[in-house]
Write a protein that holds these residues in place. Sequence first.
Motif, PDB file in Angstrom:
ATOM      1  N   THR A  27    -118.157   4.277 -18.252  1.00 59.97           N
ATOM      2  CA  THR A  27    -117.914   3.948 -16.852  1.00 59.97           C
ATOM      3  C   THR A  27    -118.213   4.900 -16.000  1.00 59.97           C
ATOM      4  O   THR A  27    -119.003   4.546 -15.144  1.00 59.97           O
TER       5      THR A  27
ATOM      6  N   CYS B 109    -106.977  -0.117 -13.607  1.00 61.87           N
ATOM      7  CA  CYS B 109    -107.882   0.934 -14.375  1.00 61.87           C
ATOM      8  C   CYS B 109    -106.772   2.297 -14.201  1.00 61.87           C
ATOM      9  O   CYS B 109    -106.592   2.690 -13.152  1.00 61.87           O
TER      10      CYS B 109
ATOM     11  N   GLY C 293    -113.991  -2.951  -8.537  1.00 66.96           N
ATOM     12  CA  GLY C 293    -114.609  -2.157  -9.615  1.00 66.96           C
ATOM     13  C   GLY C 293    -113.724  -1.680 -10.547  1.00 66.96           C
ATOM     14  O   GLY C 293    -114.032  -1.557 -11.882  1.00 66.96           O
ATOM     15  N   PHE C 294    -112.579  -1.479 -10.101  1.00 70.21           N
ATOM     16  CA  PHE C 294    -111.594  -0.807 -11.241  1.00 70.21           C
ATOM     17  C   PHE C 294    -110.280  -1.979 -11.548  1.00 70.21           C
ATOM     18  O   PHE C 294    -109.366  -1.637 -11.983  1.00 70.21           O
TER      19      PHE C 294
ATOM     20  N   HIS D 210    -103.005  -4.125 -15.435  1.00 66.66           N
ATOM     21  CA  HIS D 210    -103.866  -3.749 -16.224  1.00 66.66           C
ATOM     22  C   HIS D 210    -104.932  -2.802 -15.332  1.00 66.66           C
ATOM     23  O   HIS D 210    -105.993  -2.505 -15.878  1.00 66.66           O
TER      24      HIS D 210
ATOM     25  N   PHE E 254    -114.155  -9.000 -17.713  1.00 64.54           N
ATOM     26  CA  PHE E 254    -113.121  -8.890 -18.993  1.00 64.54           C
ATOM     27  C   PHE E 254    -112.744 -10.301 -18.865  1.00 64.54           C
ATOM     28  O   PHE E 254    -112.676 -11.206 -17.974  1.00 64.54           O
TER      29      PHE E 254
ATOM     30  N   ALA F   2    -113.396   3.736 -22.443  1.00 67.77           N
ATOM     31  CA  ALA F   2    -113.124   3.234 -20.990  1.00 67.77           C
ATOM     32  C   ALA F   2    -113.454   4.282 -19.972  1.00 67.77           C
ATOM     33  O   ALA F   2    -113.849   3.954 -18.761  1.00 67.77           O
ATOM     34  N   GLY F   3    -113.249   5.447 -20.201  1.00 68.57           N
ATOM     35  CA  GLY F   3    -113.556   6.545 -19.289  1.00 68.57           C
ATOM     36  C   GLY F   3    -114.864   7.290 -19.431  1.00 68.57           C
ATOM     37  O   GLY F   3    -115.189   7.818 -18.293  1.00 68.57           O
TER      38      GLY F   3
ATOM     39  N   MET G  78    -103.979  -0.600 -24.960  1.00 65.17           N
ATOM     40  CA  MET G  78    -103.213  -1.310 -24.134  1.00 65.17           C
ATOM     41  C   MET G  78    -103.962  -2.451 -23.482  1.00 65.17           C
ATOM     42  O   MET G  78    -103.426  -3.455 -22.868  1.00 65.17           O
ATOM     43  N   VAL G  79    -105.334  -2.106 -23.417  1.00 66.15           N
ATOM     44  CA  VAL G  79    -106.098  -3.109 -22.566  1.00 66.15           C
ATOM     45  C   VAL G  79    -106.007  -4.313 -23.330  1.00 66.15           C
ATOM     46  O   VAL G  79    -106.085  -5.397 -22.618  1.00 66.15           O
TER      47      VAL G  79
ATOM     48  N   ARG H  22    -109.644 -13.320 -19.985  1.00 66.10           N
ATOM     49  CA  ARG H  22    -107.995 -13.576 -20.063  1.00 66.10           C
ATOM     50  C   ARG H  22    -107.906 -14.963 -20.781  1.00 66.10           C
ATOM     51  O   ARG H  22    -108.848 -15.775 -20.588  1.00 66.10           O
TER      52      ARG H  22
ATOM     53  N   HIS I 181     -97.266  -3.970 -23.636  1.00 66.30           N
ATOM     54  CA  HIS I 181     -98.207  -3.194 -22.768  1.00 66.30           C
ATOM     55  C   HIS I 181     -97.487  -2.233 -21.688  1.00 66.30           C
ATOM     56  O   HIS I 181     -97.513  -1.167 -21.475  1.00 66.30           O
TER      57      HIS I 181
ATOM     58  N   GLY J 186    -107.501   5.248 -15.028  1.00 65.22           N
ATOM     59  CA  GLY J 186    -108.201   6.154 -14.825  1.00 65.22           C
ATOM     60  C   GLY J 186    -109.154   6.253 -13.308  1.00 65.22           C
ATOM     61  O   GLY J 186    -109.759   7.255 -13.237  1.00 65.22           O
TER      62      GLY J 186
ATOM     63  N   ARG K 188     -97.863   1.593 -21.579  1.00 61.13           N
ATOM     64  CA  ARG K 188     -98.427   2.248 -20.135  1.00 61.13           C
ATOM     65  C   ARG K 188     -97.191   3.044 -19.481  1.00 61.13           C
ATOM     66  O   ARG K 188     -97.814   4.112 -19.017  1.00 61.13           O
TER      67      ARG K 188
END
Length: 427
Positions: free
Chosen positions: A268, A379, A370-371, A377, A315, A264-265, A105-106, A317, A113, A381, A117
């Motif tokens: 990080t 985070c 930070g998230f 999008h 990231f 991702a989880g 999904m990222v 775009r 998406h 988590g 999601r």
Amino acid sequence: MGTVAASDAPAVDLADPGFWQLPAPARAAAFAELRRLPGPVFVGERSEARAAGRPAKAPAKGYHALVRHADVVEASRTPAVFLSGPGVTTPEPARWVRLLFGDSMVNLDDPRHAQLRRIVSRAFTPRLISRVEDDIRRVAARLVDRVERERPEDFVTSVAAELPFQVICNMMGIPEEPRRAILDQVNHASEHTGVARPLRSRIRVPGRGLRALARMQGMVADLGRERRRRPTDDLISALVTADVDGRRLTGRELGAFFSLLLVAGVETTRNALAHGLHLLTAHPEQRALLLGDLDRHLGGAVDEIVRHSTPIIQFRRTLAVDHRLGGPEGTLLRAGEKVVLFFGSANRDETVFTDPDAFDITRTPNPHLGFGGGGPHYCLGAHLARQEMKVLYRELFTRLPEARSLGGPDLVPSSFDHRVRSLRFTF
Ligand code: HEM
């Protein structure tokens, strides 16, 4: 406000692999300089050519570096303009990575998406997450037991990497047996994302690595088929039985999602936990404050650790249409151009954070990115990661109040994440 041509920019070259090997304070100072410019600097790919020994030409390709808090927020929250679809990592991942993670999904935009999601968010319901909290406590207690018993030297391998990995495997219902091989493959796969030697690090991943990742995804897809027939109460069952808009995850989507959760989880959270132990060691007054009243300060400490260390640096775009960043007078960005969101720089933006380089667990408010900068999008988590960090530090400092790092973290230079290879510790 206009784009700052590379030639007018200060002597900061984000495309130069050498930049990402500089000590953290030097990089922070360079980003502070970029934030003072009237607009985003354009980073060409010239330096990569130079690093490869090819003649440096005018940059045909490159990106606008978004280094201010407001710009990162704007790009994150305007997803119809700032697309994730063409991919969000820089340098572009090798084809084998795209094949395996391409469906995750990222790298997707609406409507796919949003649809995906909605399905996976169902599996992060409060009921599932509250069960996970008990599990995090059990895993954290076991890890601290082992630290007491075996007195390991490295905090990363013995604690910080284990906790998020075991928690996600438990959530997904992954049997014990293949876990070690999976963790090795995750480390191998993510080791090469954005490492600060872009050309040399476009390593041809051996067929072995690709096959192992494919095997892992196949295994998760098989588990999915089994759970669809006989659901249990784990995350895989929730994902393959959740029926949203008449859709549920296909086996391939499930495999890609599991890989994304791992990459991702795990990395990080592992890096955040390690940076946190070091920050609390390096700032004894903050540590005393925290240990003096865990209930009061743990939440603030965790967010300040994520702000200060910013585990994910950037990231990307891609512009869907022409757009003026920051309003009608802002920088004109053209359709098809790329921007890179520098979360770490946004988190040190002096127009938002007082004394941004200070580590202050009582910082309120703390609108760090930070998230992510908000938007679709953000985070998935974030709640889980905060929970993991709170539970682990509580367990560690309650039972081993002398726990502290020895020396600094051994960092892996990377333009993608603030990765800690190892961190020696004692208690
Ligand atoms: C301290 C730990 C963590 C940090 C710093 C972090 C950071 C981030 C960031 C910066 C993004 C991109 C946000 C954006 O583009 O707007 C992201 C996305 C994501 N994160 Fe995390 N993350 C952490 C932990 C986790 C955990 C524990 C999980 C899951 C188990 C997770 C799953 C995801 C997923 C699935 C996405 C993609 C969401 C989407 O594209 O819709 N993250 N994370």
